[in-house]
Scaffold this active site. Structure first.
Site, PDB file in Angstrom:
ATOM      1  N   ARG A 128      -6.416  -3.782   1.681  1.00 52.98           N
ATOM      2  CA  ARG A 128      -4.999  -3.543   2.026  1.00 52.98           C
ATOM      3  C   ARG A 128      -4.948  -2.289   2.892  1.00 52.98           C
ATOM      4  NH1 ARG A 128      -0.623  -0.630   0.270  1.00 52.98           N
ATOM      5  NH2 ARG A 128       1.368  -1.719   0.198  1.00 52.98           N
TER       6      ARG A 128
ATOM      7  N   LYS B 180      -4.879   6.988   1.480  1.00 55.41           N
ATOM      8  CA  LYS B 180      -4.493   7.613   0.211  1.00 55.41           C
ATOM      9  C   LYS B 180      -5.003   9.049   0.126  1.00 55.41           C
ATOM     10  CE  LYS B 180      -2.909   3.648  -2.146  1.00 55.41           C
ATOM     11  NZ  LYS B 180      -3.171   2.495  -3.005  1.00 55.41           N
TER      12      LYS B 180
HETATM   13  N1  HH2 Z   1      -0.815   0.716  -2.850  1.00 57.74           N
HETATM   14  C1  HH2 Z   1       0.463   1.006  -2.514  1.00 57.74           C
HETATM   15  C2  HH2 Z   1       1.465   0.039  -2.639  1.00 57.74           C
HETATM   16  N2  HH2 Z   1       1.177  -1.208  -3.079  1.00 57.74           N
HETATM   17  N3  HH2 Z   1      -0.393  -2.778  -3.856  1.00 57.74           N
HETATM   18  C3  HH2 Z   1      -1.646  -3.078  -4.203  1.00 57.74           C
HETATM   19  N4  HH2 Z   1      -1.953  -4.308  -4.641  1.00 57.74           N
HETATM   20  N5  HH2 Z   1      -2.666  -2.165  -4.111  1.00 57.74           N
HETATM   21  C4  HH2 Z   1      -2.453  -0.897  -3.678  1.00 57.74           C
HETATM   22  O1  HH2 Z   1      -3.416  -0.087  -3.640  1.00 57.74           O
HETATM   23  C5  HH2 Z   1      -1.117  -0.530  -3.305  1.00 57.74           C
HETATM   24  C6  HH2 Z   1      -0.097  -1.517  -3.402  1.00 57.74           C
HETATM   25  C7  HH2 Z   1       0.796   2.365  -2.006  1.00 57.74           C
HETATM   26  O2  HH2 Z   1       0.633   2.428  -0.619  1.00 57.74           O
HETATM   27  P1  HH2 Z   1       1.824   2.261   0.418  1.00 57.74           P
HETATM   28  O3  HH2 Z   1       2.438   0.903   0.326  1.00 57.74           O
HETATM   29  O4  HH2 Z   1       1.343   2.629   1.770  1.00 57.74           O
HETATM   30  O5  HH2 Z   1       2.852   3.396   0.003  1.00 57.74           O
HETATM   31  P2  HH2 Z   1       4.233   3.403  -0.770  1.00 57.74           P
HETATM   32  O6  HH2 Z   1       4.021   2.872  -2.139  1.00 57.74           O
HETATM   33  O7  HH2 Z   1       4.600   4.870  -0.764  1.00 57.74           O
HETATM   34  O8  HH2 Z   1       5.205   2.548   0.008  1.00 57.74           O
END
Ligand code: HH2
Length: 257
Positions: free
Chosen positions: A239, A203
């Site tokens: 995660r 992040k």
């Molecule tokens: N962060 C993201 C997406 N889903 N779910 C939970 N429970 N906790 C988190 O911190 C979280 C999440 C964002 O990260 P990422 O999936 O890599 O990116 P994007 O939303 O751009 O697909």
């Protein structure tokens, strides 16, 4: 928890796992590297994003779940009831809803029907604008009371409390300092008595702390430090995008604990 974003536009790995075959292979690899669960999502929630229509989200994630054939424990990262329902029918065991059942309240009942595990996450605002000017009087207390209320809602909809984990939502309507404060005072959230999930991996706060004020992602090195710090403060689900490296770092942290 390994992350498989079946999206063209996720903030750190957009497009990498957009092909369903590639995504399913990545999920299998993460499980082999030590992920206990793999979080499959078809909608980016990065700051500024607008969301995708239901049919497009289904088109992205359903072939991945079909390709996995129930071989790997899957969490479905969605705020949409229909996506969760299809995923659970295809063997997913957990629903990870970044809106904590506010986006689509019926999602709670579907999770309950399937006896699924549930992750409830805190977010201030919505992805399109959440990073514009997030404010709290006491971020740890406010996040905790929000999650307590959402847990009460989920249980009222039939989700068993012992299936719920709680996530303060690192980067979801939070400044760098808010994210740090949440981790420093993780005991406030842990006092609710449920497992805590932290998603700090890659992040932008980590890139900023590592020296780039304009960072939109964070490096692996900083992600590992954040995961170990979260683990030492009591988080039990991390995660992460880089599973092997995190499993190794956490093995050392666990041996020292
Ligand atoms: N962060 C993201 C997406 N889903 N779910 C939970 N429970 N906790 C988190 O911190 C979280 C999440 C964002 O990260 P990422 O999936 O890599 O990116 P994007 O939303 O751009 O697909």
């Amino acid at each position: 928890m390994g992350v498989v974003n079946v999206t063209p536009d996720s903030f750190s790995d957009g497009g990498v796992h957009y092909d369903p075959g590639v995504a399913a292979r990545a999920a299998r690899r993460m499980a082999a590297e030590g992920a206990a669960i793999v979080d499959v999502g078809g909608e980016s929630t990065r700051p500024g994003s607008n969301g995708v229509p239901l049919d497009e989200e289904l088109r992205r994630v359903v072939p991945v779940l079909e390709g996995l054939g129930g071989d790997v424990p899957v969490s479905i990262d969605t705020a949409k009831t229909e996506v969760a329902r299809r995923a659970l029918e295809l063997g997913a065991v957990m629903v990870n809803d970044v809106t904590a059942f506010r986006g689509d309240p019926q999602l709670a009942g579907v999770a309950a029907e399937h006896g699924a595990y549930v992750c409830l996450m805190h977010m201030q605002g919505a992805p399109r604008t959440m990073q514009v000017d997030p404010r709290y009087d006491d971020v740890a207390a406010e996040v905790t009371s929000f999650l307590e209320e959402r847990m009460t809602f989920a249980v009222a909809q039939g989700v068993r409390e012992d299936r719920i984990c709680l996530d303060p939502g690192i980067g979801f309507g939070k400044t760098v300092e808010h994210n740090l404060e949440i981790l420093r005072r993780l005991d406030v959230l842990l006092a609710l008595g449920r497992p805590v999930l932290i998603g700090f991996s890659r992040k932008s706060s980590l890139g900023k702390l590592a020296g780039d004020p304009a960072a939109t992602t964070g490096p692996l090195s900083a992600s590992l430090a954040a995961a170990v710090a979260a683990y030492e403060r009591g988080a039990t689900i991390l995660r992460v995008h880089d599973v092997r490296e995190h499993v190794e770092a956490l093995a050392v942290a666990a041996a020292l604990a």
